[in-house]
Every structure is written in structure tokens, then in C-alpha cells.
Design a protein around this motif. Structure first.
Motif, PDB file in Angstrom:
ATOM      1  N   ILE A  40       0.871  -1.179   0.000  1.00 45.40           N
ATOM      2  CA  ILE A  40       0.000   0.000   0.000  1.00 45.40           C
ATOM      3  C   ILE A  40       0.900   1.218   0.000  1.00 45.40           C
ATOM      4  CG2 ILE A  40      -1.834   1.285   1.173  1.00 45.40           C
ATOM      5  CD1 ILE A  40      -2.353  -1.342   2.835  1.00 45.40           C
ATOM      6  N   ASP A  41       0.659   2.146  -0.912  1.00 48.74           N
ATOM      7  CA  ASP A  41       1.444   3.379  -0.944  1.00 48.74           C
ATOM      8  C   ASP A  41       0.529   4.530  -1.321  1.00 48.74           C
ATOM      9  OD1 ASP A  41       3.661   5.064  -0.788  1.00 48.74           O
ATOM     10  OD2 ASP A  41       4.165   4.784  -2.890  1.00 48.74           O
ATOM     11  N   LEU A  42       0.773   5.676  -0.724  1.00 54.90           N
ATOM     12  CA  LEU A  42       0.052   6.897  -1.066  1.00 54.90           C
ATOM     13  C   LEU A  42       1.060   7.962  -1.459  1.00 54.90           C
ATOM     14  CD1 LEU A  42      -1.937   5.396   1.040  1.00 54.90           C
ATOM     15  CD2 LEU A  42      -3.102   7.571   1.026  1.00 54.90           C
ATOM     16  N   GLN A  43       0.759   8.663  -2.531  1.00 56.42           N
ATOM     17  CA  GLN A  43       1.571   9.781  -3.001  1.00 56.42           C
ATOM     18  C   GLN A  43       0.712  11.037  -2.950  1.00 56.42           C
ATOM     19  OE1 GLN A  43       4.881   9.504  -4.112  1.00 56.42           O
ATOM     20  NE2 GLN A  43       4.749   7.374  -3.407  1.00 56.42           N
ATOM     21  N   PHE A  44       1.325  12.163  -2.588  1.00 61.02           N
ATOM     22  CA  PHE A  44       0.626  13.444  -2.501  1.00 61.02           C
ATOM     23  C   PHE A  44       1.241  14.395  -3.519  1.00 61.02           C
ATOM     24  CE2 PHE A  44       0.343  11.346   1.558  1.00 61.02           C
ATOM     25  CZ  PHE A  44      -0.998  11.463   1.881  1.00 61.02           C
ATOM     26  N   MET A  45       0.384  15.098  -4.257  1.00 62.84           N
ATOM     27  CA  MET A  45       0.844  16.034  -5.276  1.00 62.84           C
ATOM     28  C   MET A  45       0.089  17.350  -5.115  1.00 62.84           C
ATOM     29  SD  MET A  45       0.725  12.675  -6.492  1.00 62.84           S
ATOM     30  CE  MET A  45      -0.921  12.607  -7.090  1.00 62.84           C
ATOM     31  N   TYR A  46       0.841  18.447  -5.078  1.00 61.28           N
ATOM     32  CA  TYR A  46       0.205  19.762  -5.082  1.00 61.28           C
ATOM     33  C   TYR A  46      -0.092  20.127  -6.528  1.00 61.28           C
ATOM     34  CZ  TYR A  46       1.624  20.142  -0.246  1.00 61.28           C
ATOM     35  OH  TYR A  46       1.781  19.915   1.097  1.00 61.28           O
ATOM     36  N   GLU A  47      -1.326  20.532  -6.773  1.00 56.04           N
ATOM     37  CA  GLU A  47      -1.751  20.923  -8.116  1.00 56.04           C
ATOM     38  C   GLU A  47      -2.239  22.359  -8.045  1.00 56.04           C
ATOM     39  OE1 GLU A  47      -4.528  17.847  -9.265  1.00 56.04           O
ATOM     40  OE2 GLU A  47      -2.890  16.423  -9.603  1.00 56.04           O
ATOM     41  N   GLY A  48      -1.394  23.259  -8.476  1.00 53.73           N
ATOM     42  CA  GLY A  48      -1.714  24.672  -8.350  1.00 53.73           C
ATOM     43  C   GLY A  48      -1.580  25.103  -6.901  1.00 53.73           C
ATOM     44  N   GLU A  49      -2.124  26.249  -6.603  1.00 56.28           N
ATOM     45  CA  GLU A  49      -1.979  26.805  -5.252  1.00 56.28           C
ATOM     46  C   GLU A  49      -3.101  26.401  -4.305  1.00 56.28           C
ATOM     47  OE1 GLU A  49      -4.065  31.150  -6.085  1.00 56.28           O
ATOM     48  OE2 GLU A  49      -1.900  31.041  -5.807  1.00 56.28           O
ATOM     49  N   ASP A  50      -4.110  25.671  -4.837  1.00 56.73           N
ATOM     50  CA  ASP A  50      -5.266  25.391  -3.980  1.00 56.73           C
ATOM     51  C   ASP A  50      -5.729  23.937  -3.983  1.00 56.73           C
ATOM     52  OD1 ASP A  50      -6.325  25.193  -6.527  1.00 56.73           O
ATOM     53  OD2 ASP A  50      -8.056  26.471  -6.116  1.00 56.73           O
ATOM     54  N   THR A  51      -4.937  23.028  -4.548  1.00 59.05           N
ATOM     55  CA  THR A  51      -5.389  21.639  -4.647  1.00 59.05           C
ATOM     56  C   THR A  51      -4.280  20.686  -4.219  1.00 59.05           C
ATOM     57  OG1 THR A  51      -6.864  22.234  -6.469  1.00 59.05           O
ATOM     58  CG2 THR A  51      -6.366  19.897  -6.194  1.00 59.05           C
ATOM     59  N   LEU A  52      -4.667  19.732  -3.384  1.00 51.87           N
ATOM     60  CA  LEU A  52      -3.769  18.673  -2.955  1.00 51.87           C
ATOM     61  C   LEU A  52      -4.379  17.350  -3.404  1.00 51.87           C
ATOM     62  CD1 LEU A  52      -1.323  17.608  -1.424  1.00 51.87           C
ATOM     63  CD2 LEU A  52      -2.624  17.880   0.695  1.00 51.87           C
ATOM     64  N   ALA A  53      -3.690  16.638  -4.284  1.00 52.10           N
ATOM     65  CA  ALA A  53      -4.173  15.356  -4.809  1.00 52.10           C
ATOM     66  C   ALA A  53      -3.513  14.209  -4.059  1.00 52.10           C
ATOM     67  CB  ALA A  53      -3.880  15.245  -6.297  1.00 52.10           C
ATOM     68  N   VAL A  54      -4.243  13.101  -3.974  1.00 48.74           N
ATOM     69  CA  VAL A  54      -3.754  11.887  -3.327  1.00 48.74           C
ATOM     70  C   VAL A  54      -3.922  10.746  -4.318  1.00 48.74           C
ATOM     71  CG1 VAL A  54      -4.071  10.276  -1.423  1.00 48.74           C
ATOM     72  CG2 VAL A  54      -4.523  12.718  -1.074  1.00 48.74           C
ATOM     73  N   GLU A  55      -2.869   9.942  -4.482  1.00 51.49           N
ATOM     74  CA  GLU A  55      -2.948   8.761  -5.323  1.00 51.49           C
ATOM     75  C   GLU A  55      -2.556   7.554  -4.483  1.00 51.49           C
ATOM     76  OE1 GLU A  55      -2.269   8.998  -9.697  1.00 51.49           O
ATOM     77  OE2 GLU A  55      -0.560   7.742  -9.143  1.00 51.49           O
ATOM     78  N   ALA A  56      -3.466   6.590  -4.393  1.00 52.14           N
ATOM     79  CA  ALA A  56      -3.245   5.386  -3.588  1.00 52.14           C
ATOM     80  C   ALA A  56      -3.028   4.194  -4.508  1.00 52.14           C
ATOM     81  CB  ALA A  56      -4.448   5.129  -2.685  1.00 52.14           C
ATOM     82  N   THR A  57      -1.980   3.437  -4.240  1.00 52.45           N
ATOM     83  CA  THR A  57      -1.683   2.214  -4.973  1.00 52.45           C
ATOM     84  C   THR A  57      -1.744   1.051  -3.991  1.00 52.45           C
ATOM     85  OG1 THR A  57      -0.232   3.418  -6.480  1.00 52.45           O
ATOM     86  CG2 THR A  57       0.013   1.008  -6.401  1.00 52.45           C
ATOM     87  N   VAL A  58      -2.547   0.045  -4.328  1.00 48.50           N
ATOM     88  CA  VAL A  58      -2.711  -1.118  -3.456  1.00 48.50           C
ATOM     89  C   VAL A  58      -2.431  -2.372  -4.281  1.00 48.50           C
ATOM     90  CG1 VAL A  58      -4.279  -2.385  -1.932  1.00 48.50           C
ATOM     91  CG2 VAL A  58      -4.416   0.112  -2.053  1.00 48.50           C
TER      92      VAL A  58
END
Length: 161
Positions: free
Chosen positions: A85-103
């Protein structure tokens, strides 16, 4: 869709699908979600300046724990021995935080629900950690990005919703 609904028995009542005859295969699912927030909130997360603590560290652990508990939350999910299980966090612009989960697992059924649950709980945790400073955060969309393995084959989303 011409496939019969497999979560219903002959009496049209809910059932957990019987996977005993399915082949074991390596399975991987990736799911994504995001939190839109005020730019100031996003900046404070980046700087580690949120009073409750390290937002991303807590969200990472919450997402991992959620993937492991998916069968306890979703009634017809099989409990699975997850192998990664892994989660990655990416800032997208100045107002968005994305999360990508791989299982990942090696088993008879897929891990799409585990990946979706991990991404969902991670963004819920971000909301919880930041709600004192920004109650207007918006969560989602949450969606399956890809999956590999199993009888139905591979899936890759063509475009982000």
C-alpha cells in the motif's frame, strides 16, 4: 452491460461473490482523490504549519489503515491479504492537494475498493486536520485510475474526470 449482477443470489438478496474457483493473480489498483482548499490552507500544509501536526504523515497512515480495513467498511468486500500500500501526494496549483493510492495483492479478487478507500480516507483526514482553518474545502472527485490482473483484465482511465 449484459453481465448478470453477481452480488445477488437466486432470491435476489445480497451475497458475497464466491471467488473460490477464480485463479490467483497479481493485482494492482490505483485510485485518486483530491482536496480543493484556500491557497493559504494549502501553503500551511506545504510549510508544515498546521497546529494539529504533519497533515501528510497523518493522511498517509490513515490511508494505509483504511485500505487494510476495507472489508470491515464495505459489506460485500472480501478481506484480502494486501502485499503493498502506498500513497503519493501532489500539489496541483496553489489550492489543490491530490492523493494517489496504490494497493497490491496476489489473490483471487481485485483491490480497487481498497485503493478507493485509501484515497477517500486520506482526503477525509486532510479535511479533519485542516477544518479549523478552512471549513469550505471540497473533496473529490475520487476515482479509479487503473487496475491490473484478474479475469476482467486491465483497465486504464482514458482521462481525468
Amino acid at each position: 452491460m449484459s453481465d448478470p449482477l453477481t452480488h445477488f443470489n437466486e432470491q435476489q438478496r445480497a451475497q458475497m461473490v464466491d471467488i473460490s474457483e477464480k485463479n490467483v493473480s497479481k493485482r494492482v489498483a490505483v485510485a485518486r482523490s483530491q482536496v480543493k482548499m484556500r491557497p493559504e490552507t494549502c501553503q500551511r500544509i506545504r510549510q508544515g504549519a498546521v497546529e494539529k501536526g504533519d497533515v501528510l504523515a497523518v493522511a498517509q497512515v490513515a490511508g494505509i489503515m483504511a485500505a487494510k480495513k476495507t472489508a470491515d467498511l464495505i459489506p460485500m468486500c472480501h478481506p484480502l491479504p494486501l502485499t503493498g500500500i502506498d500513497l503519493q501526494f501532489m500539489y496541483e496549483g496553489e489550492d489543490t492537494l491530490a492523493v494517489e493510492a496504490t494497493v497490491k495483492t496476489t489473490g483471487k479478487t481485485g483491490v480497487e475498493m481498497e485503493a478507493l478507500t485509501a484515497a477517500s480516507v486520506a482526503v477525509l483526514t486532510i479535511y479533519d486536520m485542516c477544518k479549523a482553518m478552512d471549513k469550505e474545502m471540497v473533496l473529490g472527485p475520487t476515482y479509479l485510475v487503473s487496475k491490473t490482473g484478474g479475469k476482467s483484465g486491465d483497465f486504464q482511465r482514458a482521462a481525468q474526470p
